[in-house]
Design a protein around this motif. Structure first.
Motif, PDB file in Angstrom:
ATOM      1  N   ASP A 266       0.814  -1.209   0.000  1.00 24.12           N
ATOM      2  CA  ASP A 266       0.000   0.000   0.000  1.00 24.12           C
ATOM      3  C   ASP A 266       0.851   1.264   0.000  1.00 24.12           C
ATOM      4  O   ASP A 266       1.912   1.323   0.621  1.00 24.12           O
TER       5      ASP A 266
ATOM      6  N   ASP B  38      -8.183   2.063  -3.511  1.00 26.47           N
ATOM      7  CA  ASP B  38      -8.655   1.033  -2.593  1.00 26.47           C
ATOM      8  C   ASP B  38      -9.451   1.646  -1.446  1.00 26.47           C
ATOM      9  O   ASP B  38     -10.314   0.986  -0.857  1.00 26.47           O
ATOM     10  N   ALA B  39      -9.143   2.890  -1.096  1.00 31.67           N
ATOM     11  CA  ALA B  39      -9.891   3.632  -0.074  1.00 31.67           C
ATOM     12  C   ALA B  39      -9.702   5.119  -0.364  1.00 31.67           C
ATOM     13  O   ALA B  39      -8.651   5.531  -0.866  1.00 31.67           O
TER      14      ALA B  39
ATOM     15  N   TYR C 253      -6.120   9.170  -0.666  1.00 33.97           N
ATOM     16  CA  TYR C 253      -6.529   7.851  -1.151  1.00 33.97           C
ATOM     17  C   TYR C 253      -5.374   6.872  -1.038  1.00 33.97           C
ATOM     18  O   TYR C 253      -4.207   7.248  -0.995  1.00 33.97           O
ATOM     19  N   ARG C 254      -5.755   5.582  -0.961  1.00 36.71           N
ATOM     20  CA  ARG C 254      -4.793   4.497  -0.849  1.00 36.71           C
ATOM     21  C   ARG C 254      -4.834   3.651  -2.107  1.00 36.71           C
ATOM     22  O   ARG C 254      -5.910   3.419  -2.674  1.00 36.71           O
ATOM     23  N   LEU C 255      -3.661   3.204  -2.555  1.00 38.11           N
ATOM     24  CA  LEU C 255      -3.598   2.378  -3.751  1.00 38.11           C
ATOM     25  C   LEU C 255      -2.444   1.387  -3.631  1.00 38.11           C
ATOM     26  O   LEU C 255      -1.533   1.569  -2.826  1.00 38.11           O
ATOM     27  N   ASP C 256      -2.512   0.349  -4.422  1.00 33.95           N
ATOM     28  CA  ASP C 256      -1.433  -0.622  -4.463  1.00 33.95           C
ATOM     29  C   ASP C 256      -0.321  -0.069  -5.344  1.00 33.95           C
ATOM     30  O   ASP C 256      -0.593   0.458  -6.436  1.00 33.95           O
TER      31      ASP C 256
ATOM     32  N   ASP D 288      -1.096   1.699  -9.096  1.00 34.70           N
ATOM     33  CA  ASP D 288      -2.118   1.205 -10.022  1.00 34.70           C
ATOM     34  C   ASP D 288      -2.795   2.363 -10.728  1.00 34.70           C
ATOM     35  O   ASP D 288      -2.896   3.478 -10.213  1.00 34.70           O
TER      36      ASP D 288
END
Length: 306
Positions: free
Chosen positions: A223, A239-240, A253-256, A288
């Protein structure tokens, strides 16, 4: 910023089962006395447990405090950092030592008060050096837990980390370290509930008795977070996502992602217990959905050992 400490001196541990062995010979009492005497002599030669106190104070610059992708969302800021740490080092035989650390650290940001934070950390590390030879590698494992308090409510929470590394002298002046580690962060906001893992390597060069340099590379997967103006494309791939209380009219925001971190540093010990330390860190994130951003952090500080 921190002292780069060599592993502490350790002493050998006696065989764990010596006191339970049943020697079926007439001289077993003599052997028991010899064993007890050997253990007492070995304990007397053991390095005593000791406490080390380290402190630091520094000033830094962050080129992208919100880890933003778009130029309109990028903000820079100076920050001020201070920390104090106590290490309790316990030798366990000639080959093993255990270190317990308590640390308090604070960062104050010049432009964004809600990014200012305090961190209380506890750490346990075990180190094993198979023999006292100078070129013998040292193997270590560690785990830590920390409480993070931010002006930003969504960033406040707890963090758990752990890892293992091996340190190796390549020459009398150059040492190398290889490490694998992971982290999990549980925050009051959804975005900063994060987990990841990484591999890292570093070279430390002692150019002179009082001067050393550091070059390190770390590759992290898992993350990552970012900040942006509201954007439907970001909302679709995150993702959030939630309002960022540290930046007006923007979302976090959160991302891979895949993260690459390069660090270069220099340390000058101008007195036995005092040193100047400078570090430059470049962070590149490839997330991503084509999300990419860069971040540059520079820190100069004073380190002290008591």
């Amino acid at each position: 910023m921190k002292w780069i400490d060599p592993e502490g001196a350790v002493v050998r541990e006696p065989p764990s089962n010596w006191e339970t062995q049943r020697v079926k010979v007439p001289g077993r009492r003599i052997l028991l006395v010899i064993g007890l005497a050997s253990l007492m002599c070995e304990s007397a030669l053991a390095a005593p447990a000791r406490v080390r106190i380290n402190g630091s104070a520094g000033i830094g610059y962050d080129s992208n405090v919100g880890a933003a992708q778009a130029n309109d969302d990028k903000f820079d800021s100076a920050f001020y950092s201070a920390s104090v740490a106590a290490d309790y080092v316990v030798p366990v035989g000639q080959q093993v030592s255990v270190t317990l650390r308590g640390q308090l650290q604070g960062d104050a940001y010049d432009r964004f008060d809600d990014l200012s934070n305090a961190r209380l950390l506890g750490l346990v590390r075990a180190a094993w050096k198979p023999n006292p030879g100078f070129f013998t590698p040292t193997f270590s494992g560690w785990t830590s837990i920390a409480r993070l308090e931010y002006g930003s409510e969504i960033r406040t929470g707890s963090e758990f980390r752990g890892g293992a590394f091996v340190s190796q002298q390549l020459t009398t002046a150059i040492s190398m370290r290889l490490e694998g580690k992971g982290f999990h962060r549980k925050a009051d906001g959804r975005v900063f509930d994060m987990s990841g893992q990484s591999l890292a390597t570093s070279l430390n060069w002692s150019m002179a008795p009082a001067v050393s340099t550091l070059l390190a590379f770390e590759y992290q997967t898992g993350d990552a977070f970012s900040m942006s103006s509201e954007n439907p494309r970001i909302a679709a791939i995150a993702d959030a996502i939630e309002p960022d209380d540290a930046f007006d009219d923007r979302v976090a925001y959160r991302l891979d992602a895949r993260t690459r971190i390069v660090t270069a540093g220099a340390n000058w010990r101008f007195a036995p217990d005092w040193a100047l330390d400078a570090q430059l860190q470049s962070i590149s994130v490839d997330g991503d959905g084509g999300n990419q951003y860069d971040r540059l952090i520079a820190v100069v500080g004073l380190l002290a050992r008591f």
